[in-house]
Design an enzyme around this catalytic site. Structure first.
Site, PDB file in Angstrom:
ATOM      1  N   HIS A   1      -6.865   7.168  -2.156  1.00 35.14           N
ATOM      2  CA  HIS A   1      -7.672   6.138  -1.493  1.00 35.14           C
ATOM      3  C   HIS A   1      -6.943   5.331  -0.423  1.00 35.14           C
ATOM      4  CE1 HIS A   1      -5.654   3.112  -3.919  1.00 35.14           C
ATOM      5  NE2 HIS A   1      -6.255   2.190  -3.188  1.00 35.14           N
TER       6      HIS A   1
ATOM      7  N   ARG B   1       3.398   3.585  -5.293  1.00 33.27           N
ATOM      8  CA  ARG B   1       3.300   2.893  -6.578  1.00 33.27           C
ATOM      9  C   ARG B   1       1.912   2.241  -6.728  1.00 33.27           C
ATOM     10  NH1 ARG B   1       7.132   1.846 -10.173  1.00 33.27           N
ATOM     11  NH2 ARG B   1       8.785   2.428  -8.712  1.00 33.27           N
TER      12      ARG B   1
ATOM     13  N   HIS C   1       0.839  -1.221   0.000  1.00 34.78           N
ATOM     14  CA  HIS C   1       0.000   0.000   0.000  1.00 34.78           C
ATOM     15  C   HIS C   1       0.862   1.254   0.000  1.00 34.78           C
ATOM     16  CE1 HIS C   1      -3.036  -2.973   1.387  1.00 34.78           C
ATOM     17  NE2 HIS C   1      -3.791  -2.253   0.569  1.00 34.78           N
ATOM     18  N   ASN C   2       1.685   1.372  -1.064  1.00 34.89           N
ATOM     19  CA  ASN C   2       2.635   2.496  -1.169  1.00 34.89           C
ATOM     20  C   ASN C   2       2.245   3.394  -2.342  1.00 34.89           C
ATOM     21  OD1 ASN C   2       3.468   1.094  -3.546  1.00 34.89           O
ATOM     22  ND2 ASN C   2       4.689  -0.268  -2.223  1.00 34.89           N
TER      23      ASN C   2
HETATM   24  C1  LUO Z   1      -8.577  -7.644  -1.792  1.00 31.02           C
HETATM   25  C2  LUO Z   1      -7.473  -6.917  -1.029  1.00 31.02           C
HETATM   26  C3  LUO Z   1      -7.739  -6.428   0.234  1.00 31.02           C
HETATM   27  C4  LUO Z   1      -6.727  -5.788   0.934  1.00 31.02           C
HETATM   28  C5  LUO Z   1      -5.495  -5.644   0.358  1.00 31.02           C
HETATM   29  C6  LUO Z   1      -5.247  -6.107  -0.908  1.00 31.02           C
HETATM   30  C7  LUO Z   1      -6.232  -6.759  -1.587  1.00 31.02           C
HETATM   31  N1  LUO Z   1      -5.932  -7.215  -2.886  1.00 31.02           N
HETATM   32  C8  LUO Z   1      -5.713  -8.497  -3.242  1.00 31.02           C
HETATM   33  N2  LUO Z   1      -5.775  -9.660  -2.498  1.00 31.02           N
HETATM   34  N3  LUO Z   1      -5.764  -6.387  -3.921  1.00 31.02           N
HETATM   35  C9  LUO Z   1      -5.398  -7.103  -4.972  1.00 31.02           C
HETATM   36  C10 LUO Z   1      -5.349  -8.451  -4.568  1.00 31.02           C
HETATM   37  C11 LUO Z   1      -5.021  -9.658  -5.223  1.00 31.02           C
HETATM   38  O1  LUO Z   1      -4.686  -9.711  -6.415  1.00 31.02           O
HETATM   39  N4  LUO Z   1      -5.046 -10.789  -4.478  1.00 31.02           N
HETATM   40  C12 LUO Z   1      -5.417 -10.786  -3.164  1.00 31.02           C
HETATM   41  N5  LUO Z   1      -5.364 -12.009  -2.679  1.00 31.02           N
HETATM   42  C13 LUO Z   1      -5.549 -12.674  -1.495  1.00 31.02           C
HETATM   43  C14 LUO Z   1      -4.387 -12.500  -0.578  1.00 31.02           C
HETATM   44  C15 LUO Z   1      -6.862 -12.389  -0.760  1.00 31.02           C
HETATM   45  O2  LUO Z   1      -7.553 -13.298  -0.468  1.00 31.02           O
HETATM   46  N6  LUO Z   1      -7.129 -11.094  -0.520  1.00 31.02           N
HETATM   47  C16 LUO Z   1      -8.287 -10.715   0.169  1.00 31.02           C
HETATM   48  C17 LUO Z   1      -9.533 -11.252  -0.091  1.00 31.02           C
HETATM   49  C18 LUO Z   1     -10.662 -10.774   0.579  1.00 31.02           C
HETATM   50  C19 LUO Z   1     -10.492  -9.761   1.508  1.00 31.02           C
HETATM   51  O3  LUO Z   1     -11.540  -9.228   2.194  1.00 31.02           O
HETATM   52  C20 LUO Z   1     -12.819  -9.745   1.891  1.00 31.02           C
HETATM   53  C21 LUO Z   1      -9.220  -9.206   1.748  1.00 31.02           C
HETATM   54  C22 LUO Z   1      -8.134  -9.693   1.086  1.00 31.02           C
HETATM   55 ZN    ZN Z   2      -5.746   0.250  -2.476  1.00 27.81          ZN
END
Ligand code: LUO
Ligand code: ZN
Length: 507
Positions: free
Chosen positions: A282, A245, A242-243
Site C-alpha cells: 500500500h 517496517r 513510510h518504510n
Molecule cells: C493519518 C496519516 C496520514 C499520513 C501519514 C500518516 C498518518 N498517520 C498518522 N498521523 N498514521 C498514523 C498516524 C498517527 O498516529 N498520528 C498522526 N498524527 C497527526 C500528525 C495527524 O494529524 N495526521 C494526519 C491527520 C489527517 C490527515 O489527513 C486528513 C493526515 C495526517
Molecule cells: Zn501507510
C-alpha cells in the site's frame, strides 16, 4: 595495526578471541563457531553488554573483560531431528547411566534424577521461544533503531549490497520453523515490530502468507513468494515513517484483524489475499512527501496521475510492476477472472488509503454498517477499504512503547517535508510545521477526530475489537491528553514566571 582481543562469554564460559589485523570474515566466523562448539548450519548472535546485536566480522571492536560480549547459539535447521546432536548424545549417555545405576528398588538414584531433570529442562529451553533469539524475541527493550545500531559495526554498504545481505539472511532463515509462540504473537495487535530485523520481518511475512494457505489455494511456488516479498522490501524507501517496517506493521495488523474478527469464515480466500497483498504494497516507493506536496510542487507523479491520489496510484502501479516479473508473479497461476478480481480489489484497497478520502469512505461504511450483509459484494468492498484504513493508521492501537516511536518517525518525515516546502516557497500545513506542532496536541486531535470515530464504527460490526484496538486507543488519548495538559501548564507557569521576572526587573 595490532591483534584485537575480543572478550566474550559463551555457554556460561568466559572466552577470548585474538583477531589478527588481516583476518578474513571466514576466519572470524570459524573462531566464534569453534568457541561455541556450533555446527556450521547453526546461527550465532553476538550481543554487546547493552544487548545490541553485533556483526561477527573482522570489524568487531576490541573490548575488555568487564565489557565482555555474549555469544548465543540459536536454533539450527529443524530437519535435524529437532535437537542438537550433543543433546541426543546426552540423552543416550543418560539412558546408559540409568541402566547401570538403578537403585535396589529399581528407581534411578538422586544423581540420575537430577541429570534427567536437567536434560528435560534443557530440551524445554531449546524448544521454547526464549532461546530462539535469532527471531529477535528477547532483544533489549528500547532498541528502536535496530538497523542503525547494527550498521555501526560494519563499514557502510551500498543499498544494493544491503539488500543482498537481507536477501541472504531471509533465504537462510526461511527454512527454519517459527515457534508456536511466535505464530500466536503474530496474530495480535500487541506484536512488537521494533524487535525484528528486516530479514526476520520477511520471514514473518512468509509465515503470514503460508499460514493462510495462499500457496496451496493459489498455486504460488514458495520461491516466487520469496522473490515477491524481497522485491516489495527493495521497493520501500529508507525514510523515517513510510518504510518497509511500516509496511510490515500494516500487514501484521491486517493479519491480526483477520484472525480477531474471524474474517476467514466470512469472506473468500481471494478477498483475504487482496487485503493482505494490498496491505503489503500500500505504500510502495513512498517518497516521504505526501499528495499535497506532490500536487503543489507539480511533481512527475502529480502530472502522471492528474493530481488524483498520485501517491496511492503510484504505490499500486509499483506493486503490479513487481508482479509483471514472472519470477515475482504470485498471481501467475490464477485464472483470468481470478486475476481481474484480485487486481480490481487491490486497486480499490490501495487507493482507499488516501487520507483525503477518509470522510467519504467512513461515511459510506457508517451508512451500511447497521445493515451490513457479508453476502453483499458492495458491502464487502467497503469493509475491505475500512480494514485497510484501520490497519494503516493503527499505531496507537499498539502498546505505548511500540506506538510512540512511530509518532516520532512520522513527525520527522512531516518536518522534512515542511522544511522543503518552506525552502521552495510552497504552502505548509500547520500539522507538519516543526515551529507549530506539539507532539501531544497533534496526536490528541488525530485520535479524537480521526482514529476514534473510525475504530468505534468497525467495533460496532466486530464487538470483539473493543478490547483489542478501541480500548488501547482510548488509553493513548488519555496519555496524550495528560501530556498536553502538563505542557500547557508548564507554558502558563513559564509565562507567569517570566512576567514576574520582568515585573521584578522594573522595580
Ligand atoms: C493519518 C496519516 C496520514 C499520513 C501519514 C500518516 C498518518 N498517520 C498518522 N498521523 N498514521 C498514523 C498516524 C498517527 O498516529 N498520528 C498522526 N498524527 C497527526 C500528525 C495527524 O494529524 N495526521 C494526519 C491527520 C489527517 C490527515 O489527513 C486528513 C493526515 C495526517
Ligand atoms: Zn501507510
Amino acid at each position: 595495526m595490532t591483534t584485537k582481543i575480543i572478550h566474550f562469554t559463551v555457554n556460561g564460559a568466559q572466552e577470548t578471541a585474538e583477531l589478527e589485523p588481516d583476518c578474513s570474515a571466514a576466519d572470524v566466523k570459524d573462531v566464534f563457531w569453534a568457541a561455541a562448539e556450533a555446527e556450521p548450519d547453526h546461527i550465532l548472535k553476538l550481543y554487546s553488554v547493552d544487548g545490541v546485536v553485533l556483526n561477527i566480522s573482522p570489524l568487531l571492536e576490541a573490548n575488555s573483560r568487564d565489557s565482555s560480549y555474549r555469544l548465543e547459539v540459536v536454533a539450527s535447521d529443524p530437519k535435524s531431528v529437532g535437537m542438537p546432536n550433543e543433546l541426543e548424545a546426552m540423552e543416550h549417555r543418560l539412558q546408559q547411566l540409568e541402566g547401570r545405576v538403578l537403585g535396589e528398588a529399581g528407581q534411578p538414584r538422586g544423581a540420575v534424577c537430577d541429570l534427567t531433570s536437567q536434560v528435560e529442562s534443557f530440551k524445554k529451553k531449546l524448544e521454547s521461544v526464549k532461546h530462539l533469539s535469532w527471531m529477535g524475541l528477547f532483544k533489549e527493550d528500547g532498541d528502536h533503531q535496530l538497523e542503525a545500531s547494527r550498521k555501526t559495526s560494519s563499514s557502510p554498504m551500498s543499498a544494493q549490497q544491503e539488500h543482498q545481505q537481507v536477501r541472504r539472511k531471509f533465504l537462510n532463515m526461511s527454512s527454519l520453523q517459527v515457534t508456536e509462540e511466535v505464530r500466536e504473537h503474530l496474530k495480535t495487535p500487541t506484536f512488537d515490530n521494533w524487535q525484528w530485523e528486516e530479514a526476520e520481518m520477511l520471514v514473518l511475512l512468509q509465515v503470514i502468507f503460508t499460514d493462510l494457505d495462499f500457496l496451496t489455494a493459489f498455486h504460488i511456488r514458495l520461491d516466487v513468494l520469496q522473490n515477491f516479498l524481497f522485491q516489495v522490501f527493495c521497493h520501500y524507501n529508507n525514510i523515517p515513517f513510510h518504510n518497509f517496517r511500516h509496511c510490515f506493521c500494516v500487514t501484521q495488523m491486517m493479519y491480526g484483524l483477520i484472525w480477531l474478527t474471524d474474517l476467514k469464515s466470512k469472506v473468500s480466500r481471494m478477498d483475504l489475499l487482496v487485503m493482505l497483498t494490498s496491505a503489503l504494497c500500500h505504500d510502495l516507493d513512498h517518497p516521504g512527501y505526501n499528495n499535497v506536496f506532490q500536487i503543489n510542487a507539480q511533481t512527475d507523479l502529480a502530472l502522471r496521475y492528474n493530481d488524483i491520489s498520485p501517491l496511492e496510484n503510484h504505490h499500486c502501479a509499483v506493486a503490479f510492476g513487481i508482479m509483471a516479473q514472472p519470477e515475482c508473479n504470485i498471481l501467475k497461476n490464477l485464472s483470468s477472472d481470478q486475476y481481474k478480481h484480485i487486481r480490481g480489489g487491490m486497486i480499490r484497497c490501495i487507493l482507499a488509503t488516501d487520507m483525503a478520502r477518509h470522510n467519504e469512505i467512513l461515511h459510506k461504511f457508517k451508512s451500511i454498517q447497521p445493515v451490513f450483509n457479508f453476502t453483499n459484494r458492495e458491502h464487502k468492498e467497503v469493509l475491505m477499504k475500512i480494514m485497510m484504513k484501520v490497519s494503516d493508521i493503527s499505531n496507537e492501537a499498539r502498546p505505548m512503547a511500540v506506538a510512540e516511536p512511530w509518532l516520532d518517525c512520522l513527525l520527522q518525515e512531516f518536518f522534512n517535508q515542511s522544511d522543503t516546502e518552506k525552502l521552495k516557497g510552497l504552502p505548509v500545513a500547520s500539522f507538519m510545521d516543526r515551529d507549530k506542532v506539539s507532539k501531544p496536541s497533534s496526536q490528541t486531535g488525530f485520535i479524537r477526530f480521526v482514529l476514534l470515530p473510525l475504530f468505534t464504527e468497525i467495533t460496532k460490526l466486530f464487538p470483539c475489537l473493543e478490547e483489542h484496538i478501541l480500548e488501547p486507543v482510548r488509553r493513548a488519548l488519555d496519555f496524550y491528553s495528560d501530556l498536553e495538559r502538563a505542557s500547557k501548564q508548564e507554558e502558563e507557569e513559564g509565562r507567569s514566571s517570566s512576567a514576574g521576572a520582568a515585573g521584578a526587573a522594573l522595580l
